[in-house]
Structure formats: structure tokens, C-alpha cells
Design an enzyme around this catalytic site. Sequence first.
Site, PDB file in Angstrom:
ATOM      1  N   SER A  85       2.351  61.437  84.436  1.00 53.49           N
ATOM      2  CA  SER A  85       3.599  61.304  83.684  1.00 53.49           C
ATOM      3  C   SER A  85       4.096  62.663  83.208  1.00 53.49           C
ATOM      4  O   SER A  85       3.294  63.567  82.938  1.00 53.49           O
ATOM      5  CB  SER A  85       3.345  60.406  82.476  1.00 53.49           C
ATOM      6  OG  SER A  85       4.408  60.519  81.554  1.00 53.49           O
ATOM      7  N   TYR A 118      -0.967  58.089  75.141  1.00 51.54           N
ATOM      8  CA  TYR A 118      -0.499  57.807  76.503  1.00 51.54           C
ATOM      9  C   TYR A 118      -0.626  59.067  77.360  1.00 51.54           C
ATOM     10  O   TYR A 118      -1.222  59.058  78.437  1.00 51.54           O
ATOM     11  CB  TYR A 118       0.953  57.321  76.460  1.00 51.54           C
ATOM     12  CG  TYR A 118       1.588  57.204  77.838  1.00 51.54           C
ATOM     13  CD1 TYR A 118       1.094  56.311  78.780  1.00 51.54           C
ATOM     14  CD2 TYR A 118       2.683  58.004  78.191  1.00 51.54           C
ATOM     15  CE1 TYR A 118       1.671  56.217  80.046  1.00 51.54           C
ATOM     16  CE2 TYR A 118       3.258  57.910  79.445  1.00 51.54           C
ATOM     17  CZ  TYR A 118       2.752  57.019  80.364  1.00 51.54           C
ATOM     18  OH  TYR A 118       3.313  56.930  81.620  1.00 51.54           O
TER      19      TYR A 118
HETATM   20  N1  NAD Z   1       8.794  54.136  84.252  1.00 57.79           N
HETATM   21  C1  NAD Z   1       8.651  55.400  83.883  1.00 57.79           C
HETATM   22  O1  NAD Z   1       9.600  56.026  83.391  1.00 57.79           O
HETATM   23  C2  NAD Z   1       7.353  56.116  84.072  1.00 57.79           C
HETATM   24  C3  NAD Z   1       7.298  57.480  83.747  1.00 57.79           C
HETATM   25  C4  NAD Z   1       6.091  58.166  83.916  1.00 57.79           C
HETATM   26  C5  NAD Z   1       4.989  57.505  84.408  1.00 57.79           C
HETATM   27  N2  NAD Z   1       5.056  56.171  84.695  1.00 57.79           N
HETATM   28  C6  NAD Z   1       3.850  55.519  85.199  1.00 57.79           C
HETATM   29  O2  NAD Z   1       4.160  54.869  86.419  1.00 57.79           O
HETATM   30  C7  NAD Z   1       3.372  53.689  86.563  1.00 57.79           C
HETATM   31  C8  NAD Z   1       4.265  52.483  86.806  1.00 57.79           C
HETATM   32  O3  NAD Z   1       5.154  52.359  85.705  1.00 57.79           O
HETATM   33  P1  NAD Z   1       6.237  51.209  85.589  1.00 57.79           P
HETATM   34  O4  NAD Z   1       7.391  51.783  84.859  1.00 57.79           O
HETATM   35  O5  NAD Z   1       6.421  50.554  86.913  1.00 57.79           O
HETATM   36  O6  NAD Z   1       5.466  50.246  84.564  1.00 57.79           O
HETATM   37  P2  NAD Z   1       5.240  48.661  84.581  1.00 57.79           P
HETATM   38  O7  NAD Z   1       4.620  48.347  83.263  1.00 57.79           O
HETATM   39  O8  NAD Z   1       6.503  47.956  84.940  1.00 57.79           O
HETATM   40  O9  NAD Z   1       4.189  48.455  85.743  1.00 57.79           O
HETATM   41  C9  NAD Z   1       2.805  48.505  85.568  1.00 57.79           C
HETATM   42  C10 NAD Z   1       2.205  47.211  86.107  1.00 57.79           C
HETATM   43  O10 NAD Z   1       0.783  47.322  86.005  1.00 57.79           O
HETATM   44  C11 NAD Z   1       0.257  46.126  85.493  1.00 57.79           C
HETATM   45  N3  NAD Z   1      -0.951  46.475  84.739  1.00 57.79           N
HETATM   46  C12 NAD Z   1      -1.013  47.195  83.580  1.00 57.79           C
HETATM   47  N4  NAD Z   1      -2.283  47.351  83.193  1.00 57.79           N
HETATM   48  C13 NAD Z   1      -3.043  46.743  84.136  1.00 57.79           C
HETATM   49  C14 NAD Z   1      -4.437  46.572  84.306  1.00 57.79           C
HETATM   50  N5  NAD Z   1      -5.298  47.068  83.412  1.00 57.79           N
HETATM   51  N6  NAD Z   1      -4.884  45.899  85.386  1.00 57.79           N
HETATM   52  C15 NAD Z   1      -4.013  45.386  86.305  1.00 57.79           C
HETATM   53  N7  NAD Z   1      -2.677  45.500  86.193  1.00 57.79           N
HETATM   54  C16 NAD Z   1      -2.207  46.184  85.120  1.00 57.79           C
HETATM   55  C17 NAD Z   1       1.335  45.529  84.614  1.00 57.79           C
HETATM   56  O11 NAD Z   1       1.226  44.104  84.547  1.00 57.79           O
HETATM   57  C18 NAD Z   1       2.619  45.981  85.295  1.00 57.79           C
HETATM   58  O12 NAD Z   1       3.121  44.992  86.172  1.00 57.79           O
HETATM   59  C19 NAD Z   1       2.533  53.607  85.294  1.00 57.79           C
HETATM   60  O13 NAD Z   1       1.283  54.194  85.557  1.00 57.79           O
HETATM   61  C20 NAD Z   1       3.299  54.442  84.299  1.00 57.79           C
HETATM   62  O14 NAD Z   1       2.472  54.960  83.287  1.00 57.79           O
HETATM   63  C21 NAD Z   1       6.212  55.482  84.548  1.00 57.79           C
END
Ligand code: NAD
Length: 335
Positions: free
Chosen positions: A127, A152
Amino acid sequence: MRILVTGAAGFIGSKLSERLLARGDEVLGYDNLNDYYDPRLKEARLARLMPLPGFSFLRASLEDRAALDAAFVDFKPQRVVNLAAQAGVRYSLENPHAYVESNIVGFMNILEACRHNGVDHLVYASSSSVYGNNRKLPFAVEDSVDHPVSMYAATKKANELMAHTYSHLFNLPTTGLRFFTVYGPWGRPDMALFLFTRKILAGEPIDVFNHGHHTRDFTYVDDIVEGVIRTLDQVPGPDPAYDPLAPSPATSSAPYRVYNIGNNRPVELLRYIEVLEECLGRKAEKRLLPLQPGDVPDTYADVDALQRDTGYSPSTPIETGVARFVEWYRDFYRA
Ligand SMILES: NC(=O)c1ccc[n+]([C@@H]2O[C@H](COP(=O)([O-])OP(=O)(O)OC[C@H]3O[C@@H](n4cnc5c(N)ncnc54)[C@H](O)[C@@H]3O)[C@@H](O)[C@H]2O)c1
């Protein structure tokens, strides 16, 4: 290729799975559909993937080692994209344990499963929040990231360190991707664009932190997915240019890389809101508040490394991306 995508019911994971299936890969989606935000949105994303040829799904947690190991043994993934994580900066001040469980214990299980099942490339979500207290802009992968300001961020930085260790010890090729504020259709309800849209349409005031003056390198979800696929296709090897006497944090003598994926065009929050108002045809009632603990004032991605190694950098302007989000939102919620 057979690709395991964790977090496949999530915002980025569902879009990535769709793209991989469209080009003919076989995808096993892995997600626990937890209730951090409305699981009906996760189910709706999943319902679009289920009929697609080449897709299968397992509902389980990363922390469930038996389930995860069985998924690796049965599906035999050649590559793994780990997007499942406890996301969100603000919630990590409230419930830090959730981050340790999903992002540290869960990621450890992913690394072990990759090690023991001959996976030839692990790509995982880091991130932009790892840049923490850095103020040198744009943020570059060569910068040190030793000053996180939320749990985080600390867990995401820990993932990069854990990945490096496995790349070094077990020759596991890993690529960490630092995403910068991702937005677009099927987005996350805990993120600003979604929250603002819901409140503006309901005629409620929106909370605007840092008086709207922070800037974010808002990155459209399709651009993120393109970056994930390009890096996934490029298995890193040891970097011959790596110098242990002047070590770059972005590369290594092990098969390890990290990249920023950002739009390289920061936008002030107040401008982002203005674009949203134009798309909705309504004015927001803004409640101007100070910067929240754990938040950083500005983000701006240096994407030179990504561009150099994959020939790609994101480019969707917010005017286009926000309009697409609003169109999706109105359709999905009939608003
Ligand atoms: N959206 C953003 O702006 C952003 C920015 C930086 C990093 N990220 C990272 O990108 C990745 C995806 O983010 P996103 O926005 O799609 O988030 P999201 O929450 O929509 O997707 C994450 C998915 O993982 C599942 N999940 C969470 N913990 C879990 C576990 N322990 N076991 C199994 N499933 C689990 C959740 O049910 C969810 O569907 C994440 O790692 C997030 O930290 C996102």
C-alpha cells in the site's frame, strides 16, 4: 495459467479475476466474505464471476491453514495474487488485531503454501500507506519506508519484509505492489468516493478531513488491474544491479521487487469532491474537519520503476473514473 486470487470477492480481486478469465487463465478465487463492509456487495461481485468458464471459488480465511493448504494441493496454482487483507487505515486504530490476523498470520500462511507447492510467482498487495511520515514527493520505491503511521501500514510493510525473506531463503519470486487510493465501479463502501456519493444522494453532510486540502494520487481500478497483470506476467529474478554496499529498498540479490501503482497525478480532495458533484448534479454539504490520526496529508506515486519494467503507467483522469463510478452506483443501488 492456473492462478489463485485471494480476496476475489473484493473490489480489486473481483475485477482482476474477471480480466484473467477473459484472457483464458483458470482462476481459483479464495475469500472469507467477512463483514468488514456489507457482504452483499461481495456476494454480488462473486455472482458475476461464478458463471464464467475457468472460475472456481473457495470460501475460507487465510488464517485457516488447513483450508489454504488444501486449496494449493488441489488447485496447484502456478501463480498467486494475494489481495485478501484487512484493508482501511482508520479501522486499524480501532481493531489492530484484525490486521495482525489477516495481514500477518494470513500472509505467513500464503508464503508457506507458495514455498511448499512450487509456486513460480507470488504477487501481493502492499500500500502507498507504507510511505507514512515521508514528505519527499513523489514517493519512490527507492525511498526508505521506516516510519509508518498506522498499524495497517505497519502490516503492509511487514509483508514486504516477509516476502523478501522468502525470496532470499527459498528462491520464491515475489512482487509487492503499493496501490495508491483505488477507486471505480464496484468500489469499497468504507472509502471516500462511496461514502460521499451515498451521503450526497441522501442529502446528508459529508465529513471532509484536513479541510479538504490533502492530495491523493487517485488511481482507477482498471489501471490497477492492468498493472497487476503486467507485473504478474513478469517473474522477477535476482537483480544484477543490486549493490549490497548501497542497497536499494526496491530490489535485491533475491528474486524480489516492489512497485508503486499510482496515477502519478495527485488531486486535492476538494477537487475530487467537485468532480463528484458535477457527476451527481448535486452540491455536497461539507463538514470541514482536521486531519485524522493515521492519515497522511499527501500521496503521489513515482511510477518510473513500473514504467521501466512493464512499459505501463496508469492514466485514467478522475473526471472519467468518477463518472464511471457514479454510473455504476446509480445502476446498482437504483439511486
Ligand atoms: N482499495 C485501495 O485503495 C487499496 C489501496 C492500497 C492497498 N490496497 C490493498 O489491496 C488489496 C485489495 O483491496 P480492496 O480494496 O479490493 O479491498 P476489499 O476489502 O474489497 O477486498 C479484500 C477481500 O479480501 C477478503 N478478506 C479479507 N481478509 C481475509 C482473510 N483473512 N481471509 C480470506 N479473505 C479475506 C475480504 O472479504 C474482501 O473480499 C488489500 O490487500 C488492500 O489492503 C487497497
